[in-house]
Scaffold this motif. Structure first.
Motif, PDB file in Angstrom:
ATOM      1  N   LYS A 230       0.905  -1.150   0.000  1.00  0.00           N
ATOM      2  CA  LYS A 230       0.000   0.000   0.000  1.00  0.00           C
ATOM      3  C   LYS A 230       0.940   1.195   0.000  1.00  0.00           C
ATOM      4  CE  LYS A 230      -3.519   2.129   2.876  1.00  0.00           C
ATOM      5  NZ  LYS A 230      -4.044   2.125   4.239  1.00  0.00           N
ATOM      6  N   PHE A 231       1.172   1.762  -1.180  1.00  0.00           N
ATOM      7  CA  PHE A 231       2.272   2.696  -1.357  1.00  0.00           C
ATOM      8  C   PHE A 231       2.194   3.937  -0.483  1.00  0.00           C
ATOM      9  CE2 PHE A 231       2.819   0.242  -5.328  1.00  0.00           C
ATOM     10  CZ  PHE A 231       4.133  -0.140  -5.112  1.00  0.00           C
TER      11      PHE A 231
ATOM     12  N   THR B  53       5.192   4.777 -12.009  1.00  0.00           N
ATOM     13  CA  THR B  53       4.617   5.634 -13.050  1.00  0.00           C
ATOM     14  C   THR B  53       3.096   5.608 -13.072  1.00  0.00           C
ATOM     15  OG1 THR B  53       4.794   3.867 -14.701  1.00  0.00           O
ATOM     16  CG2 THR B  53       6.650   5.435 -14.538  1.00  0.00           C
ATOM     17  N   GLY B  54       2.487   4.747 -12.285  1.00  0.00           N
ATOM     18  CA  GLY B  54       1.025   4.736 -12.231  1.00  0.00           C
ATOM     19  C   GLY B  54       0.526   6.086 -11.733  1.00  0.00           C
ATOM     20  N   PRO B  55      -0.620   6.563 -12.236  1.00  0.00           N
ATOM     21  CA  PRO B  55      -1.090   7.901 -11.863  1.00  0.00           C
ATOM     22  C   PRO B  55      -1.294   8.073 -10.347  1.00  0.00           C
ATOM     23  CG  PRO B  55      -2.696   6.781 -13.267  1.00  0.00           C
ATOM     24  CD  PRO B  55      -1.503   5.901 -13.170  1.00  0.00           C
ATOM     25  N   LEU B  56      -1.750   7.055  -9.662  1.00  0.00           N
ATOM     26  CA  LEU B  56      -1.947   7.156  -8.213  1.00  0.00           C
ATOM     27  C   LEU B  56      -0.706   6.746  -7.440  1.00  0.00           C
ATOM     28  CD1 LEU B  56      -5.594   5.806  -7.839  1.00  0.00           C
ATOM     29  CD2 LEU B  56      -4.811   8.175  -7.751  1.00  0.00           C
ATOM     30  N   THR B  57      -0.098   5.642  -7.836  1.00  0.00           N
ATOM     31  CA  THR B  57       1.049   5.143  -7.070  1.00  0.00           C
ATOM     32  C   THR B  57       2.237   6.099  -7.122  1.00  0.00           C
ATOM     33  OG1 THR B  57       1.795   3.793  -8.947  1.00  0.00           O
ATOM     34  CG2 THR B  57       0.413   2.713  -7.284  1.00  0.00           C
ATOM     35  N   SER B  58       2.419   6.802  -8.239  1.00  0.00           N
ATOM     36  CA  SER B  58       3.534   7.740  -8.336  1.00  0.00           C
ATOM     37  C   SER B  58       3.354   8.923  -7.394  1.00  0.00           C
ATOM     38  CB  SER B  58       3.716   8.229  -9.774  1.00  0.00           C
ATOM     39  OG  SER B  58       2.560   8.910 -10.211  1.00  0.00           O
ATOM     40  N   GLN B  59       2.118   9.254  -7.068  1.00  0.00           N
ATOM     41  CA  GLN B  59       1.851  10.316  -6.088  1.00  0.00           C
ATOM     42  C   GLN B  59       1.980   9.780  -4.664  1.00  0.00           C
ATOM     43  OE1 GLN B  59      -1.943  12.149  -6.834  1.00  0.00           O
ATOM     44  NE2 GLN B  59      -1.438  12.559  -8.973  1.00  0.00           N
TER      45      GLN B  59
ATOM     46  N   TYR C  55       6.041   1.021 -13.645  1.00  0.00           N
ATOM     47  CA  TYR C  55       7.260   1.731 -13.248  1.00  0.00           C
ATOM     48  C   TYR C  55       8.165   1.917 -14.446  1.00  0.00           C
ATOM     49  CZ  TYR C  55       9.348  -2.930 -13.409  1.00  0.00           C
ATOM     50  OH  TYR C  55       9.777  -4.169 -13.817  1.00  0.00           O
ATOM     51  N   GLU C  56       9.144   2.818 -14.266  1.00  0.00           N
ATOM     52  CA  GLU C  56      10.210   2.970 -15.244  1.00  0.00           C
ATOM     53  C   GLU C  56      11.525   2.701 -14.538  1.00  0.00           C
ATOM     54  OE1 GLU C  56      11.064   6.935 -16.742  1.00  0.00           O
ATOM     55  OE2 GLU C  56      10.102   7.821 -14.980  1.00  0.00           O
ATOM     56  N   VAL C  57      12.468   2.145 -15.279  1.00  0.00           N
ATOM     57  CA  VAL C  57      13.781   1.835 -14.729  1.00  0.00           C
ATOM     58  C   VAL C  57      14.661   3.079 -14.818  1.00  0.00           C
ATOM     59  CG1 VAL C  57      15.844   0.404 -14.975  1.00  0.00           C
ATOM     60  CG2 VAL C  57      13.578  -0.595 -15.373  1.00  0.00           C
ATOM     61  N   ILE C  58      15.221   3.460 -13.683  1.00  0.00           N
ATOM     62  CA  ILE C  58      16.097   4.628 -13.598  1.00  0.00           C
ATOM     63  C   ILE C  58      17.559   4.202 -13.729  1.00  0.00           C
ATOM     64  CG2 ILE C  58      16.815   6.571 -12.122  1.00  0.00           C
ATOM     65  CD1 ILE C  58      13.864   6.675 -13.009  1.00  0.00           C
ATOM     66  N   ASP C  59      17.899   3.058 -13.117  1.00  0.00           N
ATOM     67  CA  ASP C  59      19.276   2.589 -13.108  1.00  0.00           C
ATOM     68  C   ASP C  59      19.277   1.077 -12.917  1.00  0.00           C
ATOM     69  OD1 ASP C  59      22.084   2.764 -13.101  1.00  0.00           O
ATOM     70  OD2 ASP C  59      22.166   3.036 -10.924  1.00  0.00           O
ATOM     71  N   SER C  60      20.302   0.414 -13.419  1.00  0.00           N
ATOM     72  CA  SER C  60      20.465  -1.032 -13.241  1.00  0.00           C
ATOM     73  C   SER C  60      21.857  -1.312 -12.701  1.00  0.00           C
ATOM     74  CB  SER C  60      20.301  -1.768 -14.570  1.00  0.00           C
ATOM     75  OG  SER C  60      18.996  -1.645 -15.051  1.00  0.00           O
ATOM     76  N   ARG C  61      21.946  -2.342 -11.873  1.00  0.00           N
ATOM     77  CA  ARG C  61      23.231  -2.769 -11.329  1.00  0.00           C
ATOM     78  C   ARG C  61      23.541  -4.180 -11.819  1.00  0.00           C
ATOM     79  NH1 ARG C  61      20.883   0.621  -8.391  1.00  0.00           N
ATOM     80  NH2 ARG C  61      19.297  -0.691  -7.485  1.00  0.00           N
ATOM     81  N   GLU C  62      24.827  -4.507 -11.906  1.00  0.00           N
ATOM     82  CA  GLU C  62      25.228  -5.863 -12.281  1.00  0.00           C
ATOM     83  C   GLU C  62      24.809  -6.831 -11.184  1.00  0.00           C
ATOM     84  OE1 GLU C  62      29.117  -6.750 -13.750  1.00  0.00           O
ATOM     85  OE2 GLU C  62      29.332  -4.712 -14.554  1.00  0.00           O
ATOM     86  N   VAL C  63      24.443  -8.048 -11.585  1.00  0.00           N
ATOM     87  CA  VAL C  63      24.024  -9.070 -10.625  1.00  0.00           C
ATOM     88  C   VAL C  63      24.760 -10.369 -10.899  1.00  0.00           C
ATOM     89  CG1 VAL C  63      21.721  -8.087 -10.257  1.00  0.00           C
ATOM     90  CG2 VAL C  63      22.058  -9.786 -12.054  1.00  0.00           C
ATOM     91  N   ASP C  64      24.793 -11.220  -9.909  1.00  0.00           N
ATOM     92  CA  ASP C  64      25.394 -12.546 -10.037  1.00  0.00           C
ATOM     93  C   ASP C  64      24.283 -13.515 -10.457  1.00  0.00           C
ATOM     94  OD1 ASP C  64      26.606 -14.997  -9.826  1.00  0.00           O
ATOM     95  OD2 ASP C  64      27.249 -14.741  -7.742  1.00  0.00           O
ATOM     96  N   GLN C  65      24.171 -13.759 -11.747  1.00  0.00           N
ATOM     97  CA  GLN C  65      23.091 -14.607 -12.248  1.00  0.00           C
ATOM     98  C   GLN C  65      23.229 -16.043 -11.770  1.00  0.00           C
ATOM     99  OE1 GLN C  65      22.846 -13.843 -16.483  1.00  0.00           O
ATOM    100  NE2 GLN C  65      21.589 -12.039 -16.110  1.00  0.00           N
TER     101      GLN C  65
ATOM    102  N   SER D 264      12.252   7.075  -5.270  1.00  0.00           N
ATOM    103  CA  SER D 264      12.686   5.876  -5.993  1.00  0.00           C
ATOM    104  C   SER D 264      12.540   4.646  -5.115  1.00  0.00           C
ATOM    105  CB  SER D 264      14.154   6.012  -6.400  1.00  0.00           C
ATOM    106  OG  SER D 264      14.317   7.098  -7.265  1.00  0.00           O
ATOM    107  N   LEU D 265      12.405   3.505  -5.769  1.00  0.00           N
ATOM    108  CA  LEU D 265      12.373   2.204  -5.106  1.00  0.00           C
ATOM    109  C   LEU D 265      13.435   1.318  -5.739  1.00  0.00           C
ATOM    110  CD1 LEU D 265       8.515   1.678  -5.097  1.00  0.00           C
ATOM    111  CD2 LEU D 265       9.937   1.797  -3.051  1.00  0.00           C
ATOM    112  N   ARG D 266      13.686   0.231  -5.114  1.00  0.00           N
ATOM    113  CA  ARG D 266      14.604  -0.766  -5.666  1.00  0.00           C
ATOM    114  C   ARG D 266      13.798  -2.017  -5.972  1.00  0.00           C
ATOM    115  NH1 ARG D 266      20.200  -2.449  -2.654  1.00  0.00           N
ATOM    116  NH2 ARG D 266      21.006  -3.821  -4.275  1.00  0.00           N
ATOM    117  N   LEU D 267      14.013  -2.600  -7.140  1.00  0.00           N
ATOM    118  CA  LEU D 267      13.328  -3.814  -7.559  1.00  0.00           C
ATOM    119  C   LEU D 267      14.387  -4.873  -7.857  1.00  0.00           C
ATOM    120  CD1 LEU D 267      10.690  -5.277  -8.424  1.00  0.00           C
ATOM    121  CD2 LEU D 267      11.081  -4.364 -10.714  1.00  0.00           C
TER     122      LEU D 267
END
Length: 134
Positions: A52-53, A100-106, A77-87, A111-114
């Motif tokens: 519940k944002f 980027t959702g009209p309600l969730t962005s407000q 959402y939109e991606v702002i930055d990416s980091r290298e990962v250990d696949q 920023s969040l991390r995914l």
């Protein structure tokens, strides 16, 4: 038949819960978030029912508490930055995102991390959203 839920907050420095709240099974998990005590510099691990944002931002982020939840599949959402990962460890991606959702962005303007992780033993993919921290 009825169902109940027990919403529990554990402090791993001790062996007993610091918060317990019982609800009927039909009560959505997100309705309990604002009742939970929040301690600065603590980490809260929650299932996606607690996404519940507005509460995540107001109740946790602004109180300098950290959270990790499973991400909902319909999150925009939109991606702002990416980091290298250990696949080889099951990590598919580690990104900084902006809702980027009209309600969730407000409701969550920061920023969040995914982080996306695959459990190779079950071939299950998990998507975790957390307060941005590095």
């Amino acid at each position: 038949m009825g169902a109940i839920k027990m919403h529990t907050l554990m402090d791993f420095r001790g062996s007993i819960p610091t918060f317990v709240h019982l609800t009927e099974g039909a009560v959505h998990d997100s309705k309990i978030m604002d009742k939970m005590p929040v301690e600065a510099n603590s980490y809260y691990l929650m299932d996606k029912g607690y996404v519940k944002f507005d509460s995540l931002y107001q109740h946790f982020h602004l109180n300098n508490a950290f959270f990790v939840t499973r991400a909902k599949g319909n999150m925009l959402y939109e991606v702002i930055d990416s980091r290298e990962v250990d696949q080889s460890a099951g990590l598919s991606s580690d990104e900084t995102i902006k809702l980027t959702g009209p309600l969730t962005s407000q409701k969550y303007p920061d920023s969040l991390r995914l982080v996306v992780y695959e459990d190779f033993s079950t071939n299950t993919v998990y998507r975790f959203t957390m307060q941005y921290m590095l």
